[in-house]
Design a protein around this motif. Structure first.
Motif, PDB file in Angstrom:
ATOM      1  N   GLN A 148       0.832  -1.199   0.000  1.00 29.85           N
ATOM      2  CA  GLN A 148       0.000   0.000   0.000  1.00 29.85           C
ATOM      3  C   GLN A 148       0.869   1.252   0.000  1.00 29.85           C
ATOM      4  O   GLN A 148       2.038   1.228   0.376  1.00 29.85           O
ATOM      5  N   ILE A 149       0.267   2.329  -0.442  1.00 32.75           N
ATOM      6  CA  ILE A 149       0.958   3.616  -0.456  1.00 32.75           C
ATOM      7  C   ILE A 149       0.735   4.298   0.886  1.00 32.75           C
ATOM      8  O   ILE A 149      -0.395   4.373   1.378  1.00 32.75           O
ATOM      9  N   TYR A 185      -5.955   6.227  -1.316  1.00 27.74           N
ATOM     10  CA  TYR A 185      -5.295   6.571  -2.577  1.00 27.74           C
ATOM     11  C   TYR A 185      -5.924   5.791  -3.731  1.00 27.74           C
ATOM     12  O   TYR A 185      -5.225   5.264  -4.587  1.00 27.74           O
ATOM     13  N   GLY A 186      -7.231   5.713  -3.735  1.00 29.61           N
ATOM     14  CA  GLY A 186      -7.915   4.889  -4.726  1.00 29.61           C
ATOM     15  C   GLY A 186      -7.506   5.175  -6.162  1.00 29.61           C
ATOM     16  O   GLY A 186      -7.036   4.284  -6.881  1.00 29.61           O
ATOM     17  N   LEU A 193       4.107   9.057  -2.022  1.00 32.47           N
ATOM     18  CA  LEU A 193       4.249   8.543  -3.388  1.00 32.47           C
ATOM     19  C   LEU A 193       5.724   8.340  -3.737  1.00 32.47           C
ATOM     20  O   LEU A 193       6.088   7.329  -4.354  1.00 32.47           O
ATOM     21  N   ASP A 194       6.571   9.286  -3.332  1.00 35.30           N
ATOM     22  CA  ASP A 194       8.009   9.146  -3.591  1.00 35.30           C
ATOM     23  C   ASP A 194       8.567   7.892  -2.923  1.00 35.30           C
ATOM     24  O   ASP A 194       9.330   7.135  -3.531  1.00 35.30           O
ATOM     25  N   VAL A 195       8.192   7.693  -1.673  1.00 35.14           N
ATOM     26  CA  VAL A 195       8.678   6.520  -0.934  1.00 35.14           C
ATOM     27  C   VAL A 195       8.267   5.243  -1.652  1.00 35.14           C
ATOM     28  O   VAL A 195       9.061   4.298  -1.788  1.00 35.14           O
ATOM     29  N   PHE A 196       7.039   5.222  -2.139  1.00 31.48           N
ATOM     30  CA  PHE A 196       6.554   4.028  -2.821  1.00 31.48           C
ATOM     31  C   PHE A 196       7.297   3.798  -4.144  1.00 31.48           C
ATOM     32  O   PHE A 196       7.747   2.686  -4.434  1.00 31.48           O
TER      33      PHE A 196
END
Length: 352
Positions: free
Chosen positions: A14-15, A22-23, A62-65
């Motif tokens: 998951q994000i 964050y659908g 989002l960056d981490v993901f």
């Protein structure tokens, strides 16, 4: 060493920490890391647009993901990429033909440099990767002349990757990233800084064609460092006197390299002494402004030849680049080995 896992099918994490929903974004990420190139490209551009308006906290998640191992391994598996040249060679049966539709990374390199840089800077794809056709990602940037992208890619690559072939395709003849970089001064210098750290024999890493290119921008410092690693620019210049014209035409500051060449007993051809400029020629204008020797009077020409015969390369250099009258030249003690030699030159100069 990273290994390409074509069967990688680990469930997407998951994000973020699960607090936010964050659908829509998750649906775009699912499309991004799929095997359909068109859907992946569309999702990538949607995500890039999202970066322009989203909340900073959301962008952090989002960056981490996107910088996670899962994202990188998914890109390798779904986009048919290869982590290094050895794996390309081992899996040549998996390569696509040039007629097939390219993968997402290749499409971005050719069609959307901004998206290509995004993928690299996020770490979704790495600069050392090879695409589904067996070309390195650096080669794609090279073909598009994306200088800033090439500089960034080289700065993050390990030296061993820089001397590996840039493609398995025969048309590239096994040329390495280092060899490709030789066409641009800034890119090559960044590349050489890293390669020079290697405790390997580098004499065969550059061929004559690349050395010709390097002569168009190298200065004394770079020429000396190459020489220390067994790559002698003077050897190539001695073989082909036309390189003197190329250096003058393309080099922004040729005098530094000329100094080094003269110190290594590499002298300009006699044609330079007899050359007469065409006032309407742009090349001749460059010659006249960067290499005044051909336009010196007969007295200076003689003194220059005499200095060469005496083995005084410092004098030849001084005669070439200090535009002074022949009568003044004969008064410089540095030109000749002895007062007698100087007097002999003056007498011959009067008879010339």
């Amino acid at each position: 060493m990273e290994v390409a896992d074509r069967f990688f099918n680990e469930k997407r994490p998951q994000i973020g920490n699960g607090i936010r929903s964050y659908g829509w974004l998750e649906s775009q990420i699912d499309c991004l890391f799929c095997s359909d190139t068109i859907k992946s490209k569309q999702a990538l551009h949607h995500i890039l647009g999202y970066y322009e308006q989203a909340d900073p906290d959301i962008l952090f998640d989002l960056d981490v993901f996107l910088q996670s191992d899962w994202a990188r391994r998914s890109a390798v598996a779904r986009w048919n990429l290869f982590p290094d040249f050895d794996q390309v060679v081992d899996n040549q049966k998996c390569l696509q033909s040039e007629q097939e539709h390219p993968d997402v990374a290749s499409c971005c390199a050719y069609e959307s440099p901004g998206a290509f840089q995004f993928l690299i800077r996020q770490g979704i794809i790495r600069p050392c990767y090879y695409n589904s056709f067996g070309h390195s990602l650096f080669l794609l940037a090279f073909q598009e002349n994306a200088i800033e992208t090439m500089k960034y890619m080289i700065s993050t690559m390990s030296p061993i990757h820089l001397i590996a072939p840039a493609s398995v395709a025969e048309m590239w003849d096994g040329r390495s990233i280092l060899q490709l970089a030789a066409t641009n001064a800034v890119v090559f210098c960044i590349c050489w800084e890293k390669v020079d750290q290697m405790q390997l024999d580098l004499r065969e890493t550059l061929q004559e064609g690349e050395i010709r290119s390097i002569c168009r921008f190298a200065r004394m410092g770079l020429a000396s460092r190459l020489y220390q690693r067994g790559i002698n620019l003077a050897d190539v210049v001695k073989k082909d006197s036309s390189l003197w014209l190329e250096m003058i035409r393309y080099h922004s500051e040729p005098t530094s390299l000329f100094d080094w060449l003269w110190m290594n007993n590499c002298l300009p051809p006699q044609d330079f002494l007899l050359f007469h400029p065409d006032p309407d020629s742009a090349l001749d204008w460059l010659l006249a402004n960067n290499f005044p020797l051909p336009y010196a009077g007969r007295g200076q020409e003689f003194l220059w030849k005499f200095a060469i015969r005496c083995g005084r390369l410092d004098a030849a250099h001084w005669l070439s680049f200090d535009r002074v009258a022949p009568s003044q030249l004969a008064n410089r003690e540095t030109i000749f080995e002895s007062p007698a030699g100087k007097q002999h030159a003056i007498l011959e100069h009067k008879m010339y």
